[in-house]
Structure formats: structure tokens, C-alpha cells
Write a protein that holds these residues in place. Sequence first.
Motif, PDB file in Angstrom:
ATOM      1  N   UNK A  56      40.227  46.326  52.182  1.00  0.00           N
ATOM      2  CA  UNK A  56      39.506  47.215  51.263  1.00  0.00           C
ATOM      3  C   UNK A  56      40.323  47.588  50.020  1.00  0.00           C
ATOM      4  N   UNK A  57      41.656  47.684  50.191  1.00  0.00           N
ATOM      5  CA  UNK A  57      42.497  48.061  49.051  1.00  0.00           C
ATOM      6  C   UNK A  57      42.499  46.991  47.966  1.00  0.00           C
ATOM      7  N   UNK A  58      42.405  45.727  48.375  1.00  0.00           N
ATOM      8  CA  UNK A  58      42.464  44.656  47.380  1.00  0.00           C
ATOM      9  C   UNK A  58      41.096  43.994  47.217  1.00  0.00           C
ATOM     10  N   UNK A  59      40.042  44.773  47.521  1.00  0.00           N
ATOM     11  CA  UNK A  59      38.692  44.209  47.449  1.00  0.00           C
ATOM     12  C   UNK A  59      38.418  43.581  46.084  1.00  0.00           C
ATOM     13  N   UNK A  60      38.829  44.265  45.019  1.00  0.00           N
ATOM     14  CA  UNK A  60      38.546  43.717  43.689  1.00  0.00           C
ATOM     15  C   UNK A  60      39.304  42.399  43.491  1.00  0.00           C
ATOM     16  N   UNK A  61      40.514  42.328  44.046  1.00  0.00           N
ATOM     17  CA  UNK A  61      41.280  41.090  43.942  1.00  0.00           C
ATOM     18  C   UNK A  61      40.586  39.945  44.653  1.00  0.00           C
ATOM     19  N   UNK A  62      40.018  40.245  45.827  1.00  0.00           N
ATOM     20  CA  UNK A  62      39.301  39.197  46.569  1.00  0.00           C
ATOM     21  C   UNK A  62      38.084  38.749  45.766  1.00  0.00           C
ATOM     22  N   UNK A  85      47.484  40.560  42.905  1.00  0.00           N
ATOM     23  CA  UNK A  85      46.848  41.836  43.239  1.00  0.00           C
ATOM     24  C   UNK A  85      47.601  42.554  44.354  1.00  0.00           C
ATOM     25  N   UNK A  86      48.042  41.777  45.373  1.00  0.00           N
ATOM     26  CA  UNK A  86      48.699  42.404  46.532  1.00  0.00           C
ATOM     27  C   UNK A  86      50.030  43.032  46.154  1.00  0.00           C
ATOM     28  N   UNK A  87      50.726  42.418  45.199  1.00  0.00           N
ATOM     29  CA  UNK A  87      52.010  42.978  44.789  1.00  0.00           C
ATOM     30  C   UNK A  87      51.828  44.338  44.132  1.00  0.00           C
ATOM     31  N   UNK A  88      50.610  44.624  43.678  1.00  0.00           N
ATOM     32  CA  UNK A  88      50.345  45.930  43.073  1.00  0.00           C
ATOM     33  C   UNK A  88      50.127  47.026  44.105  1.00  0.00           C
ATOM     34  N   UNK A  89      49.970  46.647  45.380  1.00  0.00           N
ATOM     35  CA  UNK A  89      49.777  47.650  46.439  1.00  0.00           C
ATOM     36  C   UNK A  89      51.143  48.023  47.001  1.00  0.00           C
TER      37      UNK A  89
END
Lengths: 301, 288
Positions: A217-223, A188-192
Amino acid sequence: MSVQQDTLARTSGRPEAEQHRIDKALARKMRKRGDESKFWWLIPTLYIIFLMLPIYWLINMSFKTNQEILGAFSLWPQNPTLHNYAVIFTDPSWYKGYINSIIYVVMNTAISVLVALPAAYAFSRYRFLGDKHLFFWLLTNRMAPPAVFALPFFQLYSAFGLIDTHIAVALAHCLFNVPLAVWILEGFMSGVPKEIDETAYIDGYSFPRFFVKIFVPLIASGIGVAAFFCFMFSWVELLIARTLTTTAAKPIAAIMTRTVSASGMDWGVLAAAGVLTIIPGAIVIYFVRNYIAKGFALGRV
Amino acid sequence: MEKTWNNKAWFMVLPVLLLVAFSAVVPLMTVVNYSVQDTFGNNQFFWAGTDWFDEILHSERFHAALGRNLVFSFIILAIEVPLGIIIALNMPRKGWGVPVCLVLMALPLLIPWNVVGTIWQVFGRVDIGLLGRTLANLGINYNYVQNPMHAWFTVIIMDIWHWTSLVVLLCYAGLVSIPDAFYQAAKIDGASRWAVFRYIQLPKMNRVLLIAVLLRFMDSFMIYTEPFVVTGGGPGNSTTFLSIDLVKMAVGQFDLGPAAAMSIIYFLIILLLSWVFYTVMTNYDAER
């Protein structure tokens, strides 16, 4: 590929109305050719029926008395009863199993996600000495057979006096859940885009403040997805959980195996206990439906 | 993404490293320890060298369990992968059907493994199960407790029930990433259904399919709970897969030396497979 690009070039660049007309005509032609069969839904429907039948059978049994289960064969309960569920909810040796399972699963999820967050950030943003080896080594732990670890775990946690505690199971499940969380979060983080980090630093954010206020908050869905999968894999695992517990922290899945009573198998209660273990998954599944593939593929889809 | 070189990132990885080292490296060292030692009880150990490895590598029991596990893995792959592709191709792409399909299909994936075993144990019983009763009514003398073929049939169909959805969901994720323009172009060219599959859909599914195959192979290679609940490894040893055999040896008979040696051989096989998995992933990430 070149053929497709040709055709794309041919169809693009026309006025929108005309394009729309062409699309419609094509769709009509396709239907006529039978390429879009009317019976496409048949295969998914049959598959879903195949999936649901055994689950339905379990639910069906959980509402029957043992006499009815062993007696006349019927596709639905003739005299629906909640007796089996009542047994579970009134007998502490039963419902404690659910509480035990939930305690160690929640502990494990919290630990896994918390330690995985910074690590996943490091893997997605930086190169460092041995990063690739480390990332690979984590994967091998996700893939390791629990059977290999059952006995050594027992000895390790015995040495620390942790046998039959919730934290023992929670820590043991970190073996496969921490790598899972790291891999999913890294995906997920690599997508930011990295520019976001850089802009924040220019704006004077310190790293911890940036991480908590902007990045999380940006990777909330990933978490959420990582937490869900940690929860799930800890919830479904039995071999290690059973090895490390005797009574005080015994998971529901292990308690289920002891439904043999003096009068034979207690099928009804067994079915009811099974149905109750399916419920947590069934509740959250709707929220993660679009990420299930991503989670199972370790964040790589 | 361009990554900057920064060795301070190690500090961020440290908690993970310590935690996983505690729960992976320490136990693994115990296993290594046992695999090269022998004991006559009383916690007295003697150096045994590679004797246990010799014994395991030449034992028929290990070969048989490994063989059964490989056959099992190949059968379920041969069924689940094509079946998964077919179902994914026929799933709706928009509308209310999408969430319904996704939720219902994913449900078996989220059931605790021993409950999966219990469900099929009950479902296949001739006296109280729907499947067993139906087969009996069709005149088939179905008994997975005594007949090895029937035990295999039950374990395989259980695995198909449990895991085909994983292949479906992965393939579906690959399919929905194909832009509509590709299909329109194919329509204009008058491509057949097969050509669309072969030249548009299959290449797009390549990577997810590889992931699916590798994941399914590895997970079926270490399957324990489900067959253990249904058949207990029997009748005889006919469904004793590697993990079941290992637990029998280590916990049941307490043969620590051979069990540890077997664990290490088992782990090395998994390591090799993980490496294939990792290479596939990173190669693709590099292309991206």
C-alpha cells in the motif's frame, strides 16, 4: 551559492507581515523589469499546436471517406462519416488485432510487475553478492536494440512451439519490461524509510504479511506507474511482436500495415485504426501525468 | 540509505534472473553462436572464427549505417535538448495550465511507434497530408519518397515531434524541485534572467539533463520502426540506420553470420553507453 545563502539569511527571521510586503514589492519590481514576460505562454502553446497538428490530421482523416481524402483538400471533414470505424468494429480480422494486443500486453504487465516487486525490494533494502552487476545487467537489457533479438527470439520460440501465441510475445517483451519495472519500483521503494520495515518486524509481522499489508500500500503509486510503463512499452513495440506472430496472435499494429486493397490504400480505415491505438494512452495519461518523467527516467528523477 | 548485507536477497531476485535470462541470455548465445560459424545450408555449421567480425568491421555498408545513425543521433540531440529546456523553462508552475501541458505534451510519447510512422507518412504526403500540401503550396518540391534530403528532414522532424516532450518533462521535473526561496534570493540580489538560469536552474537540471541526453541517444541509436514505416530506409539507403540494416541483413537476406557479428558489435556499443548511464546514476545516488 554563498550569496544566495546570505540573502536567505537576510530575509528570513523577519515578521511574517513584513516578509509578505517585501515579497509583493519584489514581485512588482520584477514585473516592471520585464523579467516575467507576459508572453511566456507563447512557447508552450506553439509547441502544443505543433504536437497536436499531425494527430488532428489523423483524426480528421478517420472521419472522411477515401474519395474525400484523395479528392478536395479540406481542413475538417465535409461529410463526417463513421464508416471507417464501422469497418474496424465489424471485421474480426481488424478488431481481433486489438484483442490480441491487449491480451499479450496485460499478460506481460502482470508478469513483469509481479516478478519485479520482490527483486526491487531486494535491491532497495539489501546488499548481496553481485547486486550492482545484476542491477547493471538488467539495465543493459532495457537498452538492448530489439533488432538484435528479433531473429534469435523467432528461433527460440519456434523450438518451444510457441510461435503465434500470446504468451510468446508477453515473455519476449519481458526482456525490456522486467528491467524497467525493477528500476522504477526500486526508485519508489528507496523513498520509503527503512524504519518502517524495522518497526513492522518488531511488531511481529512476518515478511510476507508485512510486504502485502504494509509495504505494497505504501508504494501503490509506484506499482501503478510501473504497470503503466510496462503496458505502454509493450503496447508501442512492434518489431518483436510482429516477428513472433503470424495470424492467431497478430497485434493491431502489425495488422495496420496491410490496408492496401485492390482499390489502392485504404487511408480512412488506416487513420481510424491509428486513432484507436492512441486511445488507451490518452485515457490513462491523466492519472500518471506527474510520474511520466519518473517512469521514462527509470525511476531516477 | 544504509543497506544491510544479506545474501538471502538472492531468492527475491531469482525470478527476475530466470525470466530475463530466458529472454536475453539464451537468444544472445544464439547470436554469439552464429557469429563464429558459417553454413552451407542443411543445418551444417563450420567454425569461422572471427571472419564475420572482420568482414563487418571492414564493410562499407556497416560504416555507412553507423555513420548515418551517429549523424542522426547528434542532429536530434542538438535540436531536442535546447528546445526541451526552453519549453520547460516557460511552462506554468501552478494552476490549470500544468495538467493541460503535461497531458498534451506527453501524448506523442504514448503512441505506438508504427502509428507515429504512419501519422508522419500521411502528414508529409503531398496529395493528402497537411505538411506536404502546405510545403507544395509554398512552392517547395517536397517529396520524401524520392529526395534523400527531404526524407531526412521528415525523419528528424518526426523524431523531434515524438521525443522532445521527454526532454521537456524531465527538465520540468528538475525545475519544480527548486525551492521558491532560491528565486526570492536571486530577486533580492538583482540577478538577471540569464544568471538565474545559469546559477540556479541549470545546476538543478544537471542530472535530469544527463539522463535525458543518454536516453535520447540510446533510443535514437536503436531506432527502427518509425523511419522504417515512413521511408523504409530509402530512398536508396539514405535513411537506413543500424537497426534497419541489421533486420534487412538477418531477415531479408538471411546472412546469419554477418548479421550476428553486427548484432554483437552493436550490442557492445550499447553496453558501453549503458555503463556510462549507470555510472552517472549511481554516482548521483551516492551523493544523495
